[in-house]
Design a protein around this motif. Structure first.
Motif, PDB file in Angstrom:
ATOM      1  N   VAL A  71      83.620  46.396  -1.087  1.00 43.07           N
ATOM      2  CA  VAL A  71      84.037  47.460  -0.167  1.00 43.07           C
ATOM      3  C   VAL A  71      85.251  46.996   0.636  1.00 43.07           C
ATOM      4  O   VAL A  71      86.216  47.729   0.801  1.00 43.07           O
ATOM      5  CB  VAL A  71      82.878  47.884   0.757  1.00 43.07           C
ATOM      6  N   SER A  72      85.206  45.767   1.123  1.00 47.72           N
ATOM      7  CA  SER A  72      86.319  45.223   1.890  1.00 47.72           C
ATOM      8  C   SER A  72      87.608  45.239   1.070  1.00 47.72           C
ATOM      9  O   SER A  72      88.665  45.629   1.563  1.00 47.72           O
ATOM     10  CB  SER A  72      85.997  43.799   2.342  1.00 47.72           C
ATOM     11  N   ALA A  73      87.516  44.828  -0.186  1.00 51.72           N
ATOM     12  CA  ALA A  73      88.694  44.817  -1.054  1.00 51.72           C
ATOM     13  C   ALA A  73      89.179  46.239  -1.336  1.00 51.72           C
ATOM     14  O   ALA A  73      90.386  46.492  -1.345  1.00 51.72           O
ATOM     15  CB  ALA A  73      88.371  44.099  -2.358  1.00 51.72           C
ATOM     16  N   ALA A  74      88.263  47.158  -1.531  1.00 48.83           N
ATOM     17  CA  ALA A  74      88.635  48.532  -1.870  1.00 48.83           C
ATOM     18  C   ALA A  74      89.347  49.247  -0.723  1.00 48.83           C
ATOM     19  O   ALA A  74      90.296  49.997  -0.955  1.00 48.83           O
ATOM     20  CB  ALA A  74      87.391  49.324  -2.282  1.00 48.83           C
ATOM     21  N   VAL A  75      88.916  49.010   0.500  1.00 54.00           N
ATOM     22  CA  VAL A  75      89.547  49.689   1.646  1.00 54.00           C
ATOM     23  C   VAL A  75      90.667  48.855   2.257  1.00 54.00           C
ATOM     24  O   VAL A  75      91.314  49.287   3.203  1.00 54.00           O
ATOM     25  CB  VAL A  75      88.520  50.093   2.727  1.00 54.00           C
ATOM     26  N   ARG A  76      90.855  47.657   1.732  1.00 51.30           N
ATOM     27  CA  ARG A  76      91.931  46.758   2.176  1.00 51.30           C
ATOM     28  C   ARG A  76      91.872  46.462   3.675  1.00 51.30           C
ATOM     29  O   ARG A  76      92.865  46.559   4.380  1.00 51.30           O
ATOM     30  CB  ARG A  76      93.287  47.312   1.782  1.00 51.30           C
ATOM     31  N   LEU A  77      90.657  46.113   4.102  1.00 47.38           N
ATOM     32  CA  LEU A  77      90.433  45.710   5.488  1.00 47.38           C
ATOM     33  C   LEU A  77      89.792  44.331   5.491  1.00 47.38           C
ATOM     34  O   LEU A  77      89.093  43.968   4.539  1.00 47.38           O
ATOM     35  CB  LEU A  77      89.504  46.692   6.204  1.00 47.38           C
ATOM     36  N   PRO A  78      89.980  43.570   6.540  1.00 43.13           N
ATOM     37  CA  PRO A  78      89.341  42.249   6.623  1.00 43.13           C
ATOM     38  C   PRO A  78      87.823  42.358   6.525  1.00 43.13           C
ATOM     39  O   PRO A  78      87.225  43.317   7.022  1.00 43.13           O
ATOM     40  CB  PRO A  78      89.762  41.738   8.002  1.00 43.13           C
ATOM     41  N   ILE A  79      87.219  41.378   5.904  1.00 48.85           N
ATOM     42  CA  ILE A  79      85.772  41.391   5.674  1.00 48.85           C
ATOM     43  C   ILE A  79      84.991  41.485   6.988  1.00 48.85           C
ATOM     44  O   ILE A  79      83.977  42.171   7.059  1.00 48.85           O
ATOM     45  CB  ILE A  79      85.330  40.161   4.827  1.00 48.85           C
ATOM     46  N   GLY A  80      85.460  40.834   8.029  1.00 46.86           N
ATOM     47  CA  GLY A  80      84.768  40.891   9.312  1.00 46.86           C
ATOM     48  C   GLY A  80      84.730  42.296   9.883  1.00 46.86           C
ATOM     49  O   GLY A  80      83.705  42.745  10.425  1.00 46.86           O
ATOM     50  N   VAL A  81      85.828  43.023   9.754  1.00 47.22           N
ATOM     51  CA  VAL A  81      85.888  44.406  10.236  1.00 47.22           C
ATOM     52  C   VAL A  81      84.948  45.281   9.415  1.00 47.22           C
ATOM     53  O   VAL A  81      84.187  46.088   9.960  1.00 47.22           O
ATOM     54  CB  VAL A  81      87.342  44.939  10.164  1.00 47.22           C
ATOM     55  N   VAL A  82      84.966  45.110   8.106  1.00 44.18           N
ATOM     56  CA  VAL A  82      84.107  45.914   7.231  1.00 44.18           C
ATOM     57  C   VAL A  82      82.638  45.622   7.520  1.00 44.18           C
ATOM     58  O   VAL A  82      81.809  46.540   7.549  1.00 44.18           O
ATOM     59  CB  VAL A  82      84.461  45.680   5.750  1.00 44.18           C
ATOM     60  N   ARG A  83      82.299  44.372   7.767  1.00 43.62           N
ATOM     61  CA  ARG A  83      80.913  44.038   8.103  1.00 43.62           C
ATOM     62  C   ARG A  83      80.455  44.773   9.359  1.00 43.62           C
ATOM     63  O   ARG A  83      79.354  45.304   9.415  1.00 43.62           O
ATOM     64  CB  ARG A  83      80.757  42.538   8.320  1.00 43.62           C
ATOM     65  N   VAL A  84      81.293  44.790  10.385  1.00 44.66           N
ATOM     66  CA  VAL A  84      80.930  45.475  11.632  1.00 44.66           C
ATOM     67  C   VAL A  84      80.753  46.976  11.380  1.00 44.66           C
ATOM     68  O   VAL A  84      79.774  47.581  11.820  1.00 44.66           O
ATOM     69  CB  VAL A  84      81.983  45.214  12.732  1.00 44.66           C
ATOM     70  N   LEU A  85      81.700  47.577  10.651  1.00 46.14           N
ATOM     71  CA  LEU A  85      81.620  49.010  10.392  1.00 46.14           C
ATOM     72  C   LEU A  85      80.426  49.360   9.510  1.00 46.14           C
ATOM     73  O   LEU A  85      79.750  50.371   9.733  1.00 46.14           O
ATOM     74  CB  LEU A  85      82.928  49.503   9.770  1.00 46.14           C
ATOM     75  N   LEU A  86      80.152  48.523   8.511  1.00 42.49           N
ATOM     76  CA  LEU A  86      78.964  48.745   7.677  1.00 42.49           C
ATOM     77  C   LEU A  86      77.682  48.572   8.496  1.00 42.49           C
ATOM     78  O   LEU A  86      76.716  49.318   8.305  1.00 42.49           O
ATOM     79  CB  LEU A  86      78.961  47.800   6.474  1.00 42.49           C
ATOM     80  N   GLY A  87      77.680  47.603   9.394  1.00 48.71           N
ATOM     81  CA  GLY A  87      76.525  47.421  10.272  1.00 48.71           C
ATOM     82  C   GLY A  87      76.254  48.671  11.091  1.00 48.71           C
ATOM     83  O   GLY A  87      75.101  49.082  11.265  1.00 48.71           O
ATOM     84  N   ASP A  88      77.331  49.311  11.576  1.00 47.05           N
ATOM     85  CA  ASP A  88      77.186  50.570  12.308  1.00 47.05           C
ATOM     86  C   ASP A  88      76.582  51.649  11.412  1.00 47.05           C
ATOM     87  O   ASP A  88      75.697  52.410  11.836  1.00 47.05           O
ATOM     88  CB  ASP A  88      78.538  51.048  12.835  1.00 47.05           C
ATOM     89  N   LEU A  89      77.046  51.719  10.171  1.00 47.60           N
ATOM     90  CA  LEU A  89      76.537  52.719   9.236  1.00 47.60           C
ATOM     91  C   LEU A  89      75.073  52.470   8.888  1.00 47.60           C
ATOM     92  O   LEU A  89      74.300  53.414   8.712  1.00 47.60           O
ATOM     93  CB  LEU A  89      77.395  52.750   7.969  1.00 47.60           C
ATOM     94  N   VAL A  90      74.680  51.201   8.796  1.00 49.57           N
ATOM     95  CA  VAL A  90      73.274  50.869   8.551  1.00 49.57           C
ATOM     96  C   VAL A  90      72.424  51.330   9.737  1.00 49.57           C
ATOM     97  O   VAL A  90      71.379  51.957   9.561  1.00 49.57           O
ATOM     98  CB  VAL A  90      73.095  49.354   8.295  1.00 49.57           C
ATOM     99  N   GLU A  91      72.893  51.045  10.944  1.00 48.20           N
ATOM    100  CA  GLU A  91      72.145  51.441  12.139  1.00 48.20           C
ATOM    101  C   GLU A  91      72.026  52.959  12.269  1.00 48.20           C
ATOM    102  O   GLU A  91      71.017  53.455  12.764  1.00 48.20           O
ATOM    103  CB  GLU A  91      72.811  50.872  13.389  1.00 48.20           C
ATOM    104  N   LEU A  92      73.049  53.690  11.820  1.00 50.40           N
ATOM    105  CA  LEU A  92      73.013  55.150  11.884  1.00 50.40           C
ATOM    106  C   LEU A  92      72.169  55.760  10.758  1.00 50.40           C
ATOM    107  O   LEU A  92      71.923  56.955  10.750  1.00 50.40           O
ATOM    108  CB  LEU A  92      74.433  55.715  11.828  1.00 50.40           C
ATOM    109  N   GLY A  93      71.759  54.925   9.794  1.00 44.17           N
ATOM    110  CA  GLY A  93      70.933  55.406   8.696  1.00 44.17           C
ATOM    111  C   GLY A  93      71.708  55.949   7.510  1.00 44.17           C
ATOM    112  O   GLY A  93      71.124  56.554   6.619  1.00 44.17           O
TER     113      GLY A  93
END
Length: 124
Positions: A71-93
């Protein structure tokens, strides 16, 4: 050689504005959910749920059956940023993290996971 005067540049387009990646996470650097690089994600369709827009919406759109690294490679964002955003999406269900490897995982399962992750990263 003299510097060009303003207006001397015939096709000067305005410079693109750049949003720093950390602004997407409000400066947060750690996800509240443990997300290993190789964790496979599953998008969950929630009836009537608000679908995020922008970069987060793009992440949600492509994350199904991909690893965090893919996912990080596909959206061309740093892995740390993608982890935080994915964590938000996990928390939102919106996203579920699928179990990847355990202590009892076979060598073939481990090799398959590494190969899939590398293929995904090389595809971009």
């Amino acid at each position: 050689m003299a510097a060009p005067e303003p207006g001397d540049e015939p096709d000067a387009a305005p410079r693109a504005r750049y949003v720093r990646a950390y602004t997407l996470t409000s400066g947060r650097t750690k996800a509240k959910v443990d997300l290993p690089l190789e964790a496979t994600l599953e998008r969950i369709t929630l009836e009537g749920a608000h679908v995020p827009e922008g970069q987060v919406g793009q992440i949600l759109e492509i994350c199904h059956s991909k690893s965090v690294a893919e996912v990080s490679a596909a959206v061309r964002l740093p892995i740390g940023v993608v982890r935080v955003l994915l964590g938000d999406l996990v928390e939102l269900g919106h996203v579920r993290v699928q179990a990847t490897l355990t202590e009892s995982s076979s060598v073939d399962e481990r090799r398959d996971l590494i190969e899939r992750t590398l293929r995904g990263l090389r595809a971009l």
